[in-house]
Design a protein around this motif. Structure first.
Motif, short mmCIF file in Angstrom:
data_model
loop_
_atom_site.label_atom_id
_atom_site.label_comp_id
_atom_site.label_asym_id
_atom_site.label_seq_id
_atom_site.Cartn_x
_atom_site.Cartn_y
_atom_site.Cartn_z
N ALA A 270 -6.77 20.48 -31.73
CA ALA A 270 -5.66 20.93 -30.89
C ALA A 270 -4.87 21.59 -31.50
CB ALA A 270 -5.05 19.54 -30.25
N SER A 272 -1.33 23.52 -31.36
CA SER A 272 -0.26 23.47 -30.38
C SER A 272 0.87 24.69 -30.91
CB SER A 272 0.62 22.06 -30.79
OG SER A 272 -0.19 21.03 -30.32
N PRO A 284 2.45 18.57 -36.42
CA PRO A 284 3.25 19.26 -35.81
C PRO A 284 4.51 19.64 -36.51
CG PRO A 284 3.52 17.20 -34.93
CD PRO A 284 2.03 17.22 -35.56
N ARG A 298 -0.58 23.83 -25.73
CA ARG A 298 -1.57 22.98 -26.32
C ARG A 298 -2.97 23.07 -25.95
NH1 ARG A 298 -3.31 17.55 -26.81
NH2 ARG A 298 -3.67 16.77 -28.84
N CYS A 300 -6.99 22.45 -26.81
CA CYS A 300 -8.01 21.43 -27.61
C CYS A 300 -9.32 22.15 -27.51
CB CYS A 300 -8.21 20.13 -27.07
SG CYS A 300 -6.60 19.12 -26.93
N ALA A 352 -2.05 13.82 -29.68
CA ALA A 352 -0.93 14.75 -30.09
C ALA A 352 -0.50 14.13 -31.35
CB ALA A 352 0.11 15.13 -29.21
#
Length: 352
Positions: A270, A272, A284, A298, A300, A352
């Protein structure tokens, strides 16, 4: 060994899948000698313990393995067995490819159809573009055209395009001189891969079209012939024209992004994006430095889709145009836009 525990050659032939004549031949070669030979009649007998060797011998010969290599395989350990078989398969495939390419040359010459000059390109530039765009091809028995490279020639530009349905890469080249005609066709990707080495070593490459292939004319080197694929190439222009406007744009260092992708443990990843930068995967707290314009997103991807799209970009920075979590993402060089890749996201990525 008592005769009751031995099999005559006919019975052993039936159980092993080898003919009696083949068993006599392999005995004469020293590959599979009988367990016992009757001294009066000369009749040959085999034991049940010889069946695995006989079966292995038959299977190896079924893949056209030479006798010397068969003998080496039958006497080798597990690691060497795999290596020897892989080496044989590689040799057979290489020979088959050489035969196929030679057959294409013979057909082209026998057809006596002269090549029609299309354009000319700088060899090193063309070779690099072919290698970059071919990363978006796929081997698909149901759609062989996905293994090809689409050439679209206009007077002032030559565009190379490939797609595996999840990724579409395109690069536009400036010809060495204005193209002689407008022309489009899909060229076999394997043929182009085989020709890249020669193309790179030639300053100027002339492209000539025939009904079933193209000739790449190389000054002072052997000309290369590549087949055309007859299947219709996917309508990539319609797909590109229908893309919505990007809502978020990200510029990030290529090496930093590649490093983060290489360290990512999963098959899906992913991206972000926030005003603070871009995070890869589940980190993150430590985003990559990036220039971001637009709202947070976000998106993927399958790693095997995203990584080649980034790695083939030219220059130190890559530019990503994001359209939403379920919309294609355009990836290009931040300072040179002649190589463009559109990558399809996946709907459900890692947590996430």
């Amino acid at each position: 060994m008592p005769h009751s525990e031995l099999m005559p050659i006919g019975a052993f032939a039936r159980r092993s899948g080898l003919t009696s004549s083949a068993l006599r031949f392999y005995a004469d070669c020293g590959l599979l000698s009988p367990a016992e030979v009757d001294p009066d009649s000369g009749y040959r007998y085999y034991s049940a313990g010889q069946l695995p060797r006989a079966t292995g011998l038959r299977r190896l010969r079924e893949i056209a393995m030479p006798l010397a290599t068969v003998e080496a395989v039958l006497g080798a350990g597990p690691d060497d067995v795999s290596r020897l078989i892989d080496e044989h398969v590689g040799k057979v495939l290489g020979e088959a490819e050489a035969v196929r390419r030679q057959a294409a040359l013979i057909k082209s010459s026998l057809a006596a159809v002269p090549g029609l000059p299309v354009t000319a390109l700088k060899g090193p530039v063309l070779a690099g573009a072919i290698e970059q765009v071919l990363t978006a091809t796929a081997r698909d028995g149901g759609m062989p055209v996905l293994g090809g490279l689409r050439w679209e020639v206009a007077p002032e530009a030559v565009t190379l395009t490939a797609t595996d349905r999840y990724r579409l890469s395109s690069r536009t080249l400036v010809p060495a001189e204005p193209a002689a005609m407008t022309w489009a066709a899909t060229v076999d990707g394997d043929d182009l891969r085989a020709a890249v080495g020669e193309i790179r070593r030639c300053a100027r490459v002339g492209v000539e079209a025939t009904p079933h292939g193209i000739w790449l004319r190389l000054a002072s080197r052997a000309d290369q012939h590549c087949r055309l694929l007859a299947e219709e190439f996917p309508d990539h222009r319609l797909m590109l024209a229908s893309l919505p406007e990007a809502i978020t744009r990200v510029t990030v260092a290529k090496d930093a992004l590649l490093g983060a992708l290489e360290e990512h443990p999963g098959e899906r990843v992913a991206l972000s994006v926030t005003e603070h930068g871009m995070s890869v995967g589940t980190h993150p707290a430590s985003p990559l430095p990036a220039s971001v314009t637009g709202p947070a997103l976000r998106v993927c991807f399958e790693l095997i889709t995203l990584y080649p799209a980034v790695s083939t970009a030219i220059g130190p920075d890559v530019l990503l145009d994001l359209r939403g979590p379920d919309q294609p993402v355009t990836i290009r060089s931040a300072d040179r836009g002649d190589l463009t890749t559109v990558a399809m996201p996946v709907k459900h990525g890692p947590p996430a």
